[in-house]
Scaffold this motif. Structure first.
Motif, PDB file in Angstrom:
ATOM      1  N   GLU A 339      48.647  39.252  45.428  1.00  0.00           N
ATOM      2  CA  GLU A 339      48.635  38.431  44.220  1.00  0.00           C
ATOM      3  C   GLU A 339      49.604  39.084  43.244  1.00  0.00           C
ATOM      4  O   GLU A 339      49.975  40.258  43.409  1.00  0.00           O
ATOM      5  CB  GLU A 339      47.229  38.296  43.631  1.00  0.00           C
ATOM      6  CG  GLU A 339      46.585  39.577  43.157  1.00  0.00           C
ATOM      7  CD  GLU A 339      45.211  39.329  42.544  1.00  0.00           C
ATOM      8  OE1 GLU A 339      45.146  38.646  41.509  1.00  0.00           O
ATOM      9  OE2 GLU A 339      44.218  39.825  43.112  1.00  0.00           O
ATOM     10  N   PHE A 345      45.012  43.249  42.442  1.00  0.00           N
ATOM     11  CA  PHE A 345      45.023  43.321  43.906  1.00  0.00           C
ATOM     12  C   PHE A 345      44.385  44.638  44.388  1.00  0.00           C
ATOM     13  O   PHE A 345      43.556  44.648  45.306  1.00  0.00           O
ATOM     14  CB  PHE A 345      46.459  43.202  44.449  1.00  0.00           C
ATOM     15  CG  PHE A 345      46.558  43.534  45.905  1.00  0.00           C
ATOM     16  CD1 PHE A 345      46.164  42.613  46.871  1.00  0.00           C
ATOM     17  CD2 PHE A 345      46.992  44.786  46.317  1.00  0.00           C
ATOM     18  CE1 PHE A 345      46.213  42.942  48.221  1.00  0.00           C
ATOM     19  CE2 PHE A 345      47.049  45.121  47.659  1.00  0.00           C
ATOM     20  CZ  PHE A 345      46.654  44.198  48.617  1.00  0.00           C
ATOM     21  N   ARG A 348      40.751  44.553  44.022  1.00  0.00           N
ATOM     22  CA  ARG A 348      40.163  43.736  45.101  1.00  0.00           C
ATOM     23  C   ARG A 348      40.102  44.559  46.395  1.00  0.00           C
ATOM     24  O   ARG A 348      39.102  44.553  47.107  1.00  0.00           O
ATOM     25  CB  ARG A 348      41.002  42.472  45.303  1.00  0.00           C
ATOM     26  CG  ARG A 348      40.526  41.558  46.398  1.00  0.00           C
ATOM     27  CD  ARG A 348      39.219  40.864  46.050  1.00  0.00           C
ATOM     28  NE  ARG A 348      39.393  39.960  44.919  1.00  0.00           N
ATOM     29  CZ  ARG A 348      38.383  39.410  44.232  1.00  0.00           C
ATOM     30  NH1 ARG A 348      37.132  39.666  44.570  1.00  0.00           N
ATOM     31  NH2 ARG A 348      38.609  38.607  43.206  1.00  0.00           N
ATOM     32  N   TYR A 393      42.595  36.605  50.858  1.00  0.00           N
ATOM     33  CA  TYR A 393      43.619  35.942  50.031  1.00  0.00           C
ATOM     34  C   TYR A 393      44.072  34.635  50.654  1.00  0.00           C
ATOM     35  O   TYR A 393      44.352  33.666  49.945  1.00  0.00           O
ATOM     36  CB  TYR A 393      44.811  36.888  49.807  1.00  0.00           C
ATOM     37  CG  TYR A 393      44.545  37.852  48.674  1.00  0.00           C
ATOM     38  CD1 TYR A 393      44.695  37.452  47.347  1.00  0.00           C
ATOM     39  CD2 TYR A 393      44.108  39.149  48.924  1.00  0.00           C
ATOM     40  CE1 TYR A 393      44.421  38.318  46.301  1.00  0.00           C
ATOM     41  CE2 TYR A 393      43.842  40.028  47.879  1.00  0.00           C
ATOM     42  CZ  TYR A 393      44.004  39.607  46.567  1.00  0.00           C
ATOM     43  OH  TYR A 393      43.731  40.457  45.524  1.00  0.00           O
ATOM     44  N   HIS A 397      43.951  30.962  48.816  1.00  0.00           N
ATOM     45  CA  HIS A 397      45.217  30.226  48.589  1.00  0.00           C
ATOM     46  C   HIS A 397      45.210  28.875  49.279  1.00  0.00           C
ATOM     47  O   HIS A 397      46.081  28.049  49.049  1.00  0.00           O
ATOM     48  CB  HIS A 397      46.411  31.053  49.078  1.00  0.00           C
ATOM     49  CG  HIS A 397      46.720  32.201  48.156  1.00  0.00           C
ATOM     50  ND1 HIS A 397      47.044  33.460  48.590  1.00  0.00           N
ATOM     51  CD2 HIS A 397      46.706  32.272  46.797  1.00  0.00           C
ATOM     52  CE1 HIS A 397      47.218  34.261  47.548  1.00  0.00           C
ATOM     53  NE2 HIS A 397      47.022  33.544  46.453  1.00  0.00           N
TER      54      HIS A 397
END
Ligand code: PLP
Length: 398
Positions: A339, A345, A348, A393, A397
């Motif tokens: 990201e 990120f 995360r 991710y 997305h």
């Protein structure tokens, strides 16, 4: 009551330190084997036996005054002579012992170089991503760090961008190849192009522009890459080196600064190096370790673990969908974060117990650094976590 600037520097935790402390805490909760710490550049290749044997032999058999006594400021002359002869033999560096100043590692070497060169208004150019301590070191000497981005596809020098930031105020360009954190290595053609550019700028501004070559990873290169000896291509080069990575000796603090005769006004530059080392109290590098590195000059540690780890992590992350450059040297991978906000990120990634450092720390937001100077087995076990992180991710997305 105290210097606000020093207080800030001493109490504000670096991101890497914060991540490391988090890792310790997390390890207590879930077990150390379940925390995948890629945050630190601490060599995991054991210090070679030849170093340990030399240290023991010197401690046991040499005169204690010779081992533990003060040395002259630049280091023992016989040690400097041996190291210079070895550098000449291995890299063709045209130096003798009088061109060397032994230091307590690369951090000391570059700081001394900055301090020695800085006059009022001076600027030092660093190519991002870069080792973040450069800013602290340059600013502590009263200089200004000017940051110019590398080309992000291969982290090589963007010459148009570099040329644009070189002004009459530029005192030096810092070159760190193999690079922390990108893993890029500059080849001979790049160094020649850099030398041509800087020579032209020296003519234009009628003063020397130095290269400060910070080379603690000089011996760690892969796939046939090699590190050119920059003084062979550019006269005004000051080489800063340490044995922290090549001999896995980061805790012992030993390295050197090489100022070749070709440097403009050599005697004044070397004199200023000595003066800077004096005010920074970096004279007399650790005496035992001076003797050890002289005894081991020309020997090479087995650093093949890093090549194995580089290939494993690069291929594993690429297969998981990360966009990254195959490292050419050093022991870091610098992929694109999944990201835009690299700090978010990395936060995360922590949820998957992957400890990574945001690229913003290195002046290059949108990326992250994974140090692979870790056990190969840990990388093998971490790859499924990276796959899960990438899958997370992908899902959001879609
Ligand atoms: N320069 C770079 C690019 C580094 O990565 C490091 C350490 O990681 C240093 C300098 C400092 O090295 P030393 O431990 O020799 O002070």
């Amino acid at each position: 009551m105290v210097s606000e600037q020093m207080y800030e520097l001493g109490t504000k935790k670096s991101t890497i330190r914060t991540i490391f402390e988090y890792g310790q805490k997390r390890a207590a909760e879930v077990g150390a084997e379940n925390v995948f710490d890629f945050s630190l550049g601490n060599p995991n290749v054991p210090t070679p036996d030849f170093i340990r044997d030399a240290a023991i032999d010197i401690l046991v058999h040499s005169d204690p005054m010779e081992v533990h006594g003060y040395t002259i400021a630049p280091g023992k002359p016989q040690v400097c002579d041996v190291l210079a002869a070895d550098l000449k033999k291995r890299f063709g560096m045209e130096i003798t012992g009088k061109n060397l100043f032994l230091t307590a590692g690369a951090a000391a070497s570059v700081t001394i170089a900055f301090k020695a060169l800085t006059e009022e208004g001076d600027e030092f150019v660093s190519i991002a991503p870069y080792f973040p301590e450069y800013r602290v070191f340059v600013e502590s000497c009263g200089g200004k760090l000017v940051v110019v981005p590398a080309k992000v596809d291969d982290f090589q020098i963007d010459f148009a961008a570099l040329e644009a930031v070189i002004t009459t105020h530029t005192k030096a360009v810092i070159i760190n190849s193999p690079n922390n954190p990108s893993g890029a290595v500059y080849n001979e053609a790049t160094i020649r192009q850099l030398a041509d550019l800087l020579r032209a700028k020296e003519m234009e501004y009628a003063h020397p522009i130095f290269i400060i070559a910070d080379e603690p990873y000089r011996e760690i290169v892969y796939d046939g890459n090699s590190v050119p000896c920059i003084p062979q291509f550019y006269d005004n080069t000051i080489v800063c080196y340490s044995y922290s990575k090549s001999f896995s000796l980061p805790g012992e603090r030993i390295g050197y600064i090489a100022v070749p005769d070709s440097v403009a006004d050599f005697a004044r530059v070397y004199g200023a190096i000595a003066g800077a080392a004096r005010v920074l109290t970096h004279v007399n590098a650790p005496s035992l370790w001076q003797l050890v590195i002289a005894r081991c000059a020309g020997k090479a540690a087995d650093l093949s673990t890093y090549a194995r780890n580089a290939a494993l992590l690069y291929e594993g992350l690429s297969a998981a969908g990360f966009d990254c450059m195959r490292p050419q040297g050093a022991f870091y991978l610098f992929p694109k974060a999944l990201e835009e906000d690299d700090e978010a990120f990395c936060a995360r990634a922590r949820e998957f117990d992957l400890l990574l450092v945001p690229g913003a720390d290195f002046g290059c937001p949108g990326y992250f650094r994974a140090a692979y100077c870790v056990r190969t087995e840990m990388i093998e076990r971490a790859l499924p976590r990276f796959q899960k992180l990438a899958a997370f991710y992908k899902e959001i997305h879609e």
